[in-house]
Design a protein around this motif. Sequence first.
Motif, PDB file in Angstrom:
ATOM      1  N   LEU A  97       0.852  -1.180   0.000  1.00  0.00           N
ATOM      2  CA  LEU A  97       0.000   0.000   0.000  1.00  0.00           C
ATOM      3  C   LEU A  97       0.892   1.235   0.000  1.00  0.00           C
ATOM      4  CD1 LEU A  97      -3.094   0.594   0.231  1.00  0.00           C
ATOM      5  CD2 LEU A  97      -2.710   0.906   2.688  1.00  0.00           C
ATOM      6  N   PHE A  98       0.516   2.223  -0.815  1.00  0.00           N
ATOM      7  CA  PHE A  98       1.285   3.466  -0.896  1.00  0.00           C
ATOM      8  C   PHE A  98       0.343   4.632  -0.600  1.00  0.00           C
ATOM      9  CE2 PHE A  98       3.076   6.990  -3.568  1.00  0.00           C
ATOM     10  CZ  PHE A  98       4.206   7.221  -2.789  1.00  0.00           C
ATOM     11  N   VAL A  99       0.663   5.393   0.458  1.00  0.00           N
ATOM     12  CA  VAL A  99      -0.176   6.501   0.902  1.00  0.00           C
ATOM     13  C   VAL A  99       0.651   7.778   0.879  1.00  0.00           C
ATOM     14  CG1 VAL A  99      -1.583   7.437   2.770  1.00  0.00           C
ATOM     15  CG2 VAL A  99      -1.527   4.964   2.371  1.00  0.00           C
ATOM     16  N   VAL A 100       0.043   8.854   0.375  1.00  0.00           N
ATOM     17  CA  VAL A 100       0.671  10.171   0.368  1.00  0.00           C
ATOM     18  C   VAL A 100      -0.205  11.123   1.167  1.00  0.00           C
ATOM     19  CG1 VAL A 100       1.491  12.104  -1.026  1.00  0.00           C
ATOM     20  CG2 VAL A 100       1.722   9.777  -1.883  1.00  0.00           C
ATOM     21  N   ALA A 101       0.400  11.883   2.076  1.00  0.00           N
ATOM     22  CA  ALA A 101      -0.317  12.889   2.868  1.00  0.00           C
ATOM     23  C   ALA A 101       0.502  14.170   2.873  1.00  0.00           C
ATOM     24  CB  ALA A 101      -0.556  12.399   4.293  1.00  0.00           C
ATOM     25  N   ARG A 102      -0.186  15.302   2.882  1.00  0.00           N
ATOM     26  CA  ARG A 102       0.498  16.596   2.938  1.00  0.00           C
ATOM     27  C   ARG A 102       0.595  17.049   4.387  1.00  0.00           C
ATOM     28  NH1 ARG A 102       0.398  19.577  -1.761  1.00  0.00           N
ATOM     29  NH2 ARG A 102       1.956  20.843  -0.698  1.00  0.00           N
ATOM     30  N   THR A 103       1.729  17.633   4.736  1.00  0.00           N
ATOM     31  CA  THR A 103       1.949  18.174   6.072  1.00  0.00           C
ATOM     32  C   THR A 103       2.041  19.689   5.986  1.00  0.00           C
ATOM     33  OG1 THR A 103       4.342  17.870   5.820  1.00  0.00           O
ATOM     34  CG2 THR A 103       3.104  16.099   6.891  1.00  0.00           C
ATOM     35  N   ALA A 104       1.844  20.358   7.104  1.00  0.00           N
ATOM     36  CA  ALA A 104       1.857  21.823   7.115  1.00  0.00           C
ATOM     37  C   ALA A 104       2.443  22.334   8.413  1.00  0.00           C
ATOM     38  CB  ALA A 104       0.450  22.372   6.917  1.00  0.00           C
ATOM     39  N   GLN A 105       3.198  23.422   8.303  1.00  0.00           N
ATOM     40  CA  GLN A 105       3.745  24.108   9.463  1.00  0.00           C
ATOM     41  C   GLN A 105       3.688  25.606   9.217  1.00  0.00           C
ATOM     42  OE1 GLN A 105       7.715  22.397   9.933  1.00  0.00           O
ATOM     43  NE2 GLN A 105       7.010  21.207  11.683  1.00  0.00           N
ATOM     44  N   LEU A 106       3.662  26.381  10.293  1.00  0.00           N
ATOM     45  CA  LEU A 106       3.657  27.836  10.185  1.00  0.00           C
ATOM     46  C   LEU A 106       5.079  28.334  10.355  1.00  0.00           C
ATOM     47  CD1 LEU A 106       1.359  29.864   9.708  1.00  0.00           C
ATOM     48  CD2 LEU A 106       1.410  30.357  12.160  1.00  0.00           C
ATOM     49  N   THR A 116       4.446  13.462   3.287  1.00  0.00           N
ATOM     50  CA  THR A 116       4.851  12.187   3.875  1.00  0.00           C
ATOM     51  C   THR A 116       4.363  11.075   2.969  1.00  0.00           C
ATOM     52  OG1 THR A 116       4.851  12.970   6.169  1.00  0.00           O
ATOM     53  CG2 THR A 116       4.606  10.606   5.823  1.00  0.00           C
ATOM     54  N   HIS A 117       5.282  10.224   2.550  1.00  0.00           N
ATOM     55  CA  HIS A 117       4.959   9.066   1.714  1.00  0.00           C
ATOM     56  C   HIS A 117       5.116   7.824   2.578  1.00  0.00           C
ATOM     57  CE1 HIS A 117       5.456  11.519  -2.064  1.00  0.00           C
ATOM     58  NE2 HIS A 117       6.101  12.252  -1.167  1.00  0.00           N
ATOM     59  N   ILE A 118       4.126   6.971   2.562  1.00  0.00           N
ATOM     60  CA  ILE A 118       4.123   5.816   3.451  1.00  0.00           C
ATOM     61  C   ILE A 118       3.943   4.537   2.636  1.00  0.00           C
ATOM     62  CG2 ILE A 118       3.091   4.774   5.504  1.00  0.00           C
ATOM     63  CD1 ILE A 118       1.882   7.536   6.129  1.00  0.00           C
ATOM     64  N   PHE A 119       4.868   3.623   2.805  1.00  0.00           N
ATOM     65  CA  PHE A 119       4.780   2.289   2.211  1.00  0.00           C
ATOM     66  C   PHE A 119       4.355   1.314   3.304  1.00  0.00           C
ATOM     67  CE2 PHE A 119       7.990   4.630  -0.156  1.00  0.00           C
ATOM     68  CZ  PHE A 119       7.652   4.376  -1.477  1.00  0.00           C
ATOM     69  N   VAL A 120       3.319   0.547   3.041  1.00  0.00           N
ATOM     70  CA  VAL A 120       2.822  -0.409   4.022  1.00  0.00           C
ATOM     71  C   VAL A 120       2.683  -1.775   3.369  1.00  0.00           C
ATOM     72  CG1 VAL A 120       0.997  -0.953   5.683  1.00  0.00           C
ATOM     73  CG2 VAL A 120       1.512   1.442   5.131  1.00  0.00           C
ATOM     74  N   GLY A 121       3.257  -2.759   3.999  1.00  0.00           N
ATOM     75  CA  GLY A 121       3.137  -4.131   3.523  1.00  0.00           C
ATOM     76  C   GLY A 121       3.225  -5.095   4.691  1.00  0.00           C
ATOM     77  N   ARG A 122       3.177  -6.352   4.406  1.00  0.00           N
ATOM     78  CA  ARG A 122       3.227  -7.346   5.470  1.00  0.00           C
ATOM     79  C   ARG A 122       4.567  -7.283   6.196  1.00  0.00           C
ATOM     80  NH1 ARG A 122       0.619 -11.805   7.161  1.00  0.00           N
ATOM     81  NH2 ARG A 122       1.826 -13.497   8.082  1.00  0.00           N
ATOM     82  N   GLY A 123       4.524  -6.916   7.451  1.00  0.00           N
ATOM     83  CA  GLY A 123       5.715  -6.911   8.287  1.00  0.00           C
ATOM     84  C   GLY A 123       6.554  -5.651   8.194  1.00  0.00           C
ATOM     85  N   TYR A 124       6.097  -4.610   7.505  1.00  0.00           N
ATOM     86  CA  TYR A 124       6.918  -3.403   7.414  1.00  0.00           C
ATOM     87  C   TYR A 124       6.042  -2.173   7.162  1.00  0.00           C
ATOM     88  CZ  TYR A 124       6.293  -3.442   2.328  1.00  0.00           C
ATOM     89  OH  TYR A 124       5.753  -3.425   1.067  1.00  0.00           O
ATOM     90  N   ILE A 125       6.581  -1.037   7.556  1.00  0.00           N
ATOM     91  CA  ILE A 125       6.026   0.275   7.206  1.00  0.00           C
ATOM     92  C   ILE A 125       7.196   1.244   7.091  1.00  0.00           C
ATOM     93  CG2 ILE A 125       5.573   0.835   9.645  1.00  0.00           C
ATOM     94  CD1 ILE A 125       3.167   2.523   8.574  1.00  0.00           C
ATOM     95  N   VAL A 126       7.216   1.991   6.003  1.00  0.00           N
ATOM     96  CA  VAL A 126       8.295   2.947   5.729  1.00  0.00           C
ATOM     97  C   VAL A 126       7.659   4.312   5.511  1.00  0.00           C
ATOM     98  CG1 VAL A 126      10.223   3.555   4.226  1.00  0.00           C
ATOM     99  CG2 VAL A 126       9.685   1.142   4.644  1.00  0.00           C
ATOM    100  N   SER A 127       8.087   5.288   6.298  1.00  0.00           N
ATOM    101  CA  SER A 127       7.602   6.657   6.123  1.00  0.00           C
ATOM    102  C   SER A 127       8.730   7.515   5.549  1.00  0.00           C
ATOM    103  CB  SER A 127       7.115   7.245   7.447  1.00  0.00           C
ATOM    104  OG  SER A 127       8.166   7.308   8.386  1.00  0.00           O
ATOM    105  N   VAL A 128       8.410   8.268   4.524  1.00  0.00           N
ATOM    106  CA  VAL A 128       9.383   9.130   3.848  1.00  0.00           C
ATOM    107  C   VAL A 128       8.876  10.567   3.934  1.00  0.00           C
ATOM    108  CG1 VAL A 128      10.628   9.592   1.715  1.00  0.00           C
ATOM    109  CG2 VAL A 128       9.950   7.241   2.278  1.00  0.00           C
ATOM    110  N   ARG A 129       9.615  11.425   4.631  1.00  0.00           N
ATOM    111  CA  ARG A 129       9.195  12.817   4.795  1.00  0.00           C
ATOM    112  C   ARG A 129       9.979  13.734   3.865  1.00  0.00           C
ATOM    113  NH1 ARG A 129      10.353  15.295   9.425  1.00  0.00           N
ATOM    114  NH2 ARG A 129      11.857  13.774  10.204  1.00  0.00           N
ATOM    115  N   HIS A 130       9.268  14.723   3.323  1.00  0.00           N
ATOM    116  CA  HIS A 130       9.878  15.763   2.507  1.00  0.00           C
ATOM    117  C   HIS A 130       9.369  17.118   2.979  1.00  0.00           C
ATOM    118  CE1 HIS A 130      11.694  13.260  -0.709  1.00  0.00           C
ATOM    119  NE2 HIS A 130      10.670  12.444  -0.493  1.00  0.00           N
ATOM    120  N   GLY A 131      10.255  18.104   2.993  1.00  0.00           N
ATOM    121  CA  GLY A 131       9.831  19.464   3.280  1.00  0.00           C
ATOM    122  C   GLY A 131       9.426  19.687   4.722  1.00  0.00           C
TER     123      GLY A 131
END
Length: 340
Positions: A97-106, A116-131
């Motif tokens: 599963l590949f999920v993309v979410a937008r983050t925000a800061q002031l 934030t890009h998130i990879f989800v599969g059996r036995g693992y989860i990988v979060s990739v942050r940008h910006g």
Amino acid sequence: MPEPLPSDPPGEKGHLHAAGVVAAGVYAHGVRVADIPVEEAGDWSRKDDHVVWIGLFEPDSSLLKCVQQQFNLHPLAVEDATNAHQRPKLEQYGDALFVVARTAQLSEGRITFGETHIFVGRGYIVSVRHGASTSYTSVRQHWETCPTSLAKGEDFILYAILDFIVDNYMPVLEAIHDEVEEIEDKVLARPMAHADIERLYMLRRDLLRLRNAIAPLVDVCQRLTNGNVPQVRPTLAPMFRDVTDHVRTVQEKIDSLREVLAFAFEASLLVGQSQENAITKRLASWAAILAVPTAVAGIYGMNFENMPELKTHYGYFAVLAVIGASCAVLYWRFKRNGWL
């Protein structure tokens, strides 16, 4: 071990993570059992009742390629995670599963966005942050104290990350709300200056960008809720439904703030017009008052020989009296009508 920030020193268990790796840990039954290098993540994820949670911050292509090889990630998803600038979405690539979410800061009064890009599969989860985004240190710290919840697996970690992302929209909106209240207080006191109008426009535009950034999250969370995503167990549907409710609450708050800013701008225009009208009335009143002596002086300045009033002994004083009385009556009428 809590997740360090990208600038923090290596993990306390002695693993020197590659540049871009914030944390890489293995959990068994909700308990963190080891910090691991990315090169060993695939083997750990295939062990029964083990979950690998890897956090990356702006990784380079070689690091993402290493992660791809460990979990057999789809090339298109890895390409999206490399390039960033994606809209929130949920994609299925085989058993991952590949999920993309937008983050925000002031930052310095402006809303800055990250992903934030998130990879989800059996036995693992990988979060990739940008910006611009907040580190997920607090997420790890919180749920590591609740092994029972963390033992639910990688889909629960996905929920924890999404919930954290949505909750972090609120401090941004609260800061903007405080500024909007200050603008409202100024509006009724005086017309807005050019700098105030420019700031108001910037706030409305940033709020619109924020709304457009988070709106697709409703669809993402609904898909995670409806039970049609094999990587997410139906028992977690209420949790993702709660995230959906939070996103909608954020949307409503954004819409409310944008409306208040629009009303503030309209109110400022009305206050400005009201003050201009008052000034116009005041000027018109004095112009009408001054028109009386101007008209009389113009008549007696025409230099005709046959003007009987010029020979009157008390003509000068009579004209002054008429002018003064006329001006006094006009002043009284204008004052009574609120023009002066």
